[in-house]
Design a protein around this motif. Sequence first.
Motif, mmCIF file in Angstrom:
data_model
loop_
_atom_site.group_PDB
_atom_site.id
_atom_site.type_symbol
_atom_site.label_atom_id
_atom_site.label_comp_id
_atom_site.label_asym_id
_atom_site.label_seq_id
_atom_site.Cartn_x
_atom_site.Cartn_y
_atom_site.Cartn_z
ATOM 1 N N MET A 191 0.816 -1.194 0.000
ATOM 2 C CA MET A 191 0.000 0.000 0.000
ATOM 3 C C MET A 191 0.861 1.260 0.000
ATOM 4 N N LYS A 192 1.916 1.259 0.809
ATOM 5 C CA LYS A 192 2.777 2.438 0.861
ATOM 6 C C LYS A 192 3.494 2.654 -0.467
ATOM 7 N N LEU A 193 3.866 1.581 -1.122
ATOM 8 C CA LEU A 193 4.559 1.708 -2.399
ATOM 9 C C LEU A 193 3.658 2.347 -3.449
ATOM 10 N N GLN A 194 2.389 1.978 -3.491
ATOM 11 C CA GLN A 194 1.466 2.579 -4.449
ATOM 12 C C GLN A 194 1.270 4.059 -4.154
ATOM 13 N N PHE A 195 1.181 4.419 -2.885
ATOM 14 C CA PHE A 195 1.047 5.821 -2.495
ATOM 15 C C PHE A 195 2.291 6.599 -2.907
ATOM 16 N N PHE A 196 3.463 6.010 -2.691
ATOM 17 C CA PHE A 196 4.733 6.635 -3.054
ATOM 18 C C PHE A 196 4.823 6.816 -4.567
ATOM 19 N N ASN A 197 4.455 5.783 -5.329
ATOM 20 C CA ASN A 197 4.476 5.873 -6.790
ATOM 21 C C ASN A 197 3.517 6.937 -7.293
ATOM 22 N N LYS A 198 2.350 7.050 -6.687
ATOM 23 C CA LYS A 198 1.372 8.062 -7.095
ATOM 24 C C LYS A 198 1.922 9.455 -6.837
ATOM 25 N N LYS A 199 2.548 9.672 -5.699
ATOM 26 C CA LYS A 199 3.112 10.984 -5.384
ATOM 27 C C LYS A 199 4.235 11.340 -6.356
ATOM 28 N N ILE A 200 5.079 10.386 -6.673
ATOM 29 C CA ILE A 200 6.172 10.640 -7.621
ATOM 30 C C ILE A 200 5.619 10.916 -9.010
ATOM 31 N N SER A 201 4.648 10.126 -9.458
ATOM 32 C CA SER A 201 4.103 10.339 -10.796
ATOM 33 C C SER A 201 3.391 11.685 -10.890
ATOM 34 N N ASP A 202 2.689 12.082 -9.841
ATOM 35 C CA ASP A 202 2.035 13.388 -9.847
ATOM 36 C C ASP A 202 3.059 14.514 -9.924
ATOM 37 N N ALA A 203 4.152 14.379 -9.182
ATOM 38 C CA ALA A 203 5.204 15.395 -9.218
ATOM 39 C C ALA A 203 5.854 15.460 -10.599
ATOM 40 N N ILE A 204 6.104 14.305 -11.191
ATOM 41 C CA ILE A 204 6.706 14.265 -12.528
ATOM 42 C C ILE A 204 5.768 14.911 -13.546
ATOM 43 N N LYS A 205 4.471 14.649 -13.428
ATOM 44 C CA LYS A 205 3.497 15.233 -14.357
ATOM 45 C C LYS A 205 3.501 16.753 -14.287
ATOM 46 N N VAL A 206 3.516 17.290 -13.079
ATOM 47 C CA VAL A 206 3.496 18.751 -12.915
ATOM 48 C C VAL A 206 4.793 19.363 -13.425
ATOM 49 N N ILE A 207 5.919 18.800 -13.027
ATOM 50 C CA ILE A 207 7.216 19.338 -13.446
ATOM 51 C C ILE A 207 7.369 19.237 -14.962
ATOM 52 N N SER A 208 6.993 18.103 -15.530
ATOM 53 C CA SER A 208 7.114 17.911 -16.969
ATOM 54 C C SER A 208 6.253 18.895 -17.746
ATOM 55 N N THR A 209 5.026 19.098 -17.285
ATOM 56 C CA THR A 209 4.130 20.034 -17.968
ATOM 57 C C THR A 209 4.692 21.448 -17.937
ATOM 58 N N VAL A 210 5.185 21.867 -16.783
ATOM 59 C CA VAL A 210 5.762 23.212 -16.653
ATOM 60 C C VAL A 210 6.993 23.357 -17.544
ATOM 61 N N LEU A 211 7.855 22.353 -17.556
ATOM 62 C CA LEU A 211 9.078 22.440 -18.366
ATOM 63 C C LEU A 211 8.786 22.413 -19.865
ATOM 64 N N ILE A 212 7.823 21.620 -20.301
ATOM 65 C CA ILE A 212 7.484 21.583 -21.728
ATOM 66 C C ILE A 212 6.870 22.905 -22.164
ATOM 67 N N ILE A 213 6.005 23.476 -21.338
ATOM 68 C CA ILE A 213 5.444 24.791 -21.673
ATOM 69 C C ILE A 213 6.553 25.829 -21.728
ATOM 70 N N GLY A 214 7.489 25.750 -20.796
ATOM 71 C CA GLY A 214 8.640 26.657 -20.818
ATOM 72 C C GLY A 214 9.500 26.467 -22.057
ATOM 73 N N ALA A 215 9.695 25.223 -22.473
ATOM 74 C CA ALA A 215 10.492 24.942 -23.669
ATOM 75 C C ALA A 215 9.814 25.492 -24.919
ATOM 76 N N ILE A 216 8.504 25.343 -24.994
ATOM 77 C CA ILE A 216 7.771 25.885 -26.136
ATOM 78 C C ILE A 216 7.866 27.408 -26.148
ATOM 79 N N ALA A 217 7.728 28.031 -24.980
ATOM 80 C CA ALA A 217 7.842 29.491 -24.886
ATOM 81 C C ALA A 217 9.249 29.945 -25.264
ATOM 82 N N LEU A 218 10.258 29.214 -24.840
ATOM 83 C CA LEU A 218 11.639 29.552 -25.185
ATOM 84 C C LEU A 218 11.868 29.461 -26.690
ATOM 85 N N GLU A 219 11.300 28.449 -27.321
ATOM 86 C CA GLU A 219 11.446 28.301 -28.766
ATOM 87 C C GLU A 219 10.702 29.400 -29.509
#
Length: 104
Positions: free
Chosen positions: A1-29
Motif C-alpha cells: 500500500m505504501k509503495l502505491q502511495f509513493f508511486n502516485k506521489k512521484i508520478s504526480d510530481a513528474i506530471k506537474v514538473i514535466s508540464t511546466v518544463l514543456i510549456i517553458g520549452a515551447i515558450a523559449l522556442e
Amino acid sequence: MKLQFFNKKISDAIKVISTVLIIGAIALEIWHIYAILTNIEIPTSLNPIFLLERFAVVAHLIEGVIAAFYAPSKNKMPLEYGIYTFFVGTVGLLELFDKFEKAD
C-alpha cells in the motif's frame, strides 16, 4: 500500500514538473523564433539550452504520437491522450500500457 502511495506521489510530481518544463520549452522556442525574425541578438551561451529544449520537445512529440497511435486499443481518445502524453511524457505512456499504477 505504501509503495502505491509513493508511486502516485512521484508520478504526480513528474506530471506537474514535466508540464511546466514543456510549456517553458515551447515558450523559449517561440522567443527564439521571434528573436531571429526581428534580428535580436541572442547570446551564444544559450545554444546548449536551446539544444536541450528542442530535444525534450521532440522526445515528447514522439511519445505523444505513440500514445495517440495506441490509445484506441486501450479504449482512449487518440488526440486527447496524445496531447496528454506530450505534456506529461513517459508517465503517460506508462499509464497507457498499465506499467504504472494510476489511481484516480
